[in-house]
Design an enzyme around this catalytic site. Structure first.
Site, PDB file in Angstrom:
ATOM      1  CB  SER A  49      -0.886   0.018   1.249  1.00 31.31           C
ATOM      2  OG  SER A  49      -1.587  -1.187   1.370  1.00 31.31           O
TER       3      SER A  49
HETATM    4  C1  LIG Z   1      -3.038  -4.240  -0.157  1.00 37.20           C
HETATM    5  S1  LIG Z   1      -2.377  -5.843   0.075  1.00 37.20           S
HETATM    6  C2  LIG Z   1      -1.679  -5.772   1.705  1.00 37.20           C
HETATM    7  C3  LIG Z   1      -0.525  -4.854   1.933  1.00 37.20           C
HETATM    8  C4  LIG Z   1       0.297  -5.275   3.127  1.00 37.20           C
HETATM    9  N1  LIG Z   1      -0.343  -4.996   4.387  1.00 37.20           N
HETATM   10  C5  LIG Z   1       1.705  -4.738   3.073  1.00 37.20           C
HETATM   11  O1  LIG Z   1       2.151  -4.113   4.038  1.00 37.20           O
HETATM   12  O2  LIG Z   1       2.387  -4.964   2.071  1.00 37.20           O
HETATM   13  C6  LIG Z   1      -3.827  -6.837   0.419  1.00 37.20           C
HETATM   14  C7  LIG Z   1      -3.496  -8.262   0.740  1.00 37.20           C
HETATM   15  O3  LIG Z   1      -4.666  -8.885   1.260  1.00 37.20           O
HETATM   16  C8  LIG Z   1      -4.625 -10.245   0.876  1.00 37.20           C
HETATM   17  N2  LIG Z   1      -5.974 -10.809   1.034  1.00 37.20           N
HETATM   18  C9  LIG Z   1      -7.055 -10.697   0.214  1.00 37.20           C
HETATM   19  N3  LIG Z   1      -8.102 -11.358   0.721  1.00 37.20           N
HETATM   20  C10 LIG Z   1      -7.688 -11.896   1.891  1.00 37.20           C
HETATM   21  C11 LIG Z   1      -8.306 -12.698   2.879  1.00 37.20           C
HETATM   22  N4  LIG Z   1      -9.598 -13.070   2.755  1.00 37.20           N
HETATM   23  N5  LIG Z   1      -7.587 -13.084   3.942  1.00 37.20           N
HETATM   24  C12 LIG Z   1      -6.276 -12.704   4.078  1.00 37.20           C
HETATM   25  N6  LIG Z   1      -5.638 -11.963   3.168  1.00 37.20           N
HETATM   26  C13 LIG Z   1      -6.327 -11.545   2.097  1.00 37.20           C
HETATM   27  C14 LIG Z   1      -4.124 -10.194  -0.550  1.00 37.20           C
HETATM   28  O4  LIG Z   1      -3.624 -11.453  -0.968  1.00 37.20           O
HETATM   29  C15 LIG Z   1      -3.058  -9.106  -0.448  1.00 37.20           C
HETATM   30  O5  LIG Z   1      -1.792  -9.644  -0.219  1.00 37.20           O
END
Ligand SMILES: C[S@@+](CC[C@H](N)C(=O)[O-])C[C@H]1O[C@@H](n2cnc3c(N)ncnc32)[C@H](O)[C@@H]1O
Length: 287
Positions: A105
């Site tokens: 992000s």
């Molecule tokens: C915007 S990214 C996260 C950024 C992260 N916090 C960082 O510091 O790099 C969103 C993440 O949420 C994960 N995601 C999507 N649906 C999810 C779920 N139901 N449970 C856990 N993770 C999930 C995606 O695979 C993705 O890696």
């Protein structure tokens, strides 16, 4: 410019934004200044805006280290680390698909979210969406790594984050491969829950796993184009209430990608709003 200079410039720019997210959070300024964002970003990532050919350009640390580092510390840019759940690879070069499924992000939003979450040392924290592990490293710097659980649905992404965290000596957080919509009951109850993926509806498991007075911060889809950051206080008995504190834009949690009717999700309908306009400006309110 070296990395430390990039960090200093990024902090300086974020300081000019309305909200002053670092000002009353000295721990956040210190963590942002000392945790290397570059360490968590893969060598090859996509820039999130299309070029003149309609493609999302690829940034490669090996061939263009300066450009890559500049992108990492551009405050309002998220770098894309996965498209279509990994069906498209950075080895394929610039991408046409905008089905982004994982990213780091943008720095400004990471800081804004941690400001609102306001974690305290020793808080038991659950993060949904480990992604690169960068936000987890910032959280661990505040709460203590052993108090942090971070859940990622994509096993490849989770493994990479785990390795990156360990390489920085942040070995204690629990990195779990699971569907974060189920929370993580084994380590509940939580003082803080932060989701870095957007929901349409707050999953009941999150509400059930909070301590009374615990804070939930999550992007939530709205009928107005942008997503909103919802900051909620849980009662510890399956309910939470709070405010929408900022407009953001996030990728969806996996099983909430399909759009549901707003009326099922508790939103007012557009005819429920009244707009009055006059020489002094306009006013929109709920009827
Ligand atoms: C915007 S990214 C996260 C950024 C992260 N916090 C960082 O510091 O790099 C969103 C993440 O949420 C994960 N995601 C999507 N649906 C999810 C779920 N139901 N449970 C856990 N993770 C999930 C995606 O695979 C993705 O890696």
């Amino acid at each position: 410019m070296d990395e430390q200079q990039h960090i200093a410039r990024c902090i300086e720019t974020i300081d000019t934004y309305r909200g002053g997210y670092f000002n009353d959070r000295p721990w956040l300024r210190e963590a942002f200044g000392s945790v290397s964002r570059a360490h968590f970003v893969p060598e090859r990532v996509w820039w999130p805006e299309r070029d003149e050919d309609g493609l999302f350009p690829l940034l490669d640390r090996t061939t263009e280290p300066e450009r890559w580092l500049d992108a990492v510390y551009t405050p309002r840019i998220a770098l894309i680390t996965q498209i279509e759940d990994g069906k498209i690879s950075t080895q394929d070069g610039p991408a046409r698909s905008n089905a982004f499924t994982s990213s780091i992000s943008c720095a400004a939003v990471v800081v804004q979210m941690l400001h609102h979450l306001d974690p305290q040392p020793g808080d038991n924290v659950l993060e949904i969406g480990t992604g690169t592990g960068y936000n987890a490293a910032l959280l661990a710097a505040r709460t203590g790594a052993s108090h942090l659980t971070t859940v990622e649905i994509d096993p490849v992404t989770a493994e990479r984050a785990r390795t990156a965290l360990h390489a920085r000596g942040v070995s204690a957080p629990t990195v779990v491969v699971a569907d974060g919509e189920d929370g993580y009951p084994a380590r509940a109850p939580y003082d803080r829950l932060i989701s870095t993926a957007c929901v349409q509806e707050i999953p009941p498991a999150w509400l059930e796993q909070m301590r009374p007075g615990g804070t939930i911060l999550t992007p939530i889809a709205t009928p107005f184009g942008d997503d909103a950051l919802a900051l909620l206080v849980a009662d510890g008995h399956g309910h939470a209430r709070g405010r929408l504190v900022a407009a953001v834009s996030f990728m969806r949690v996996r099983s909430q990608r399909e759009r549901r009717p707003w009326r099922e999700l508790g939103w007012p309908r557009l005819p429920d709003f009244e707009l009055a306009a006059g020489p002094d400006g306009q006013n929109v309110r709920q009827r």
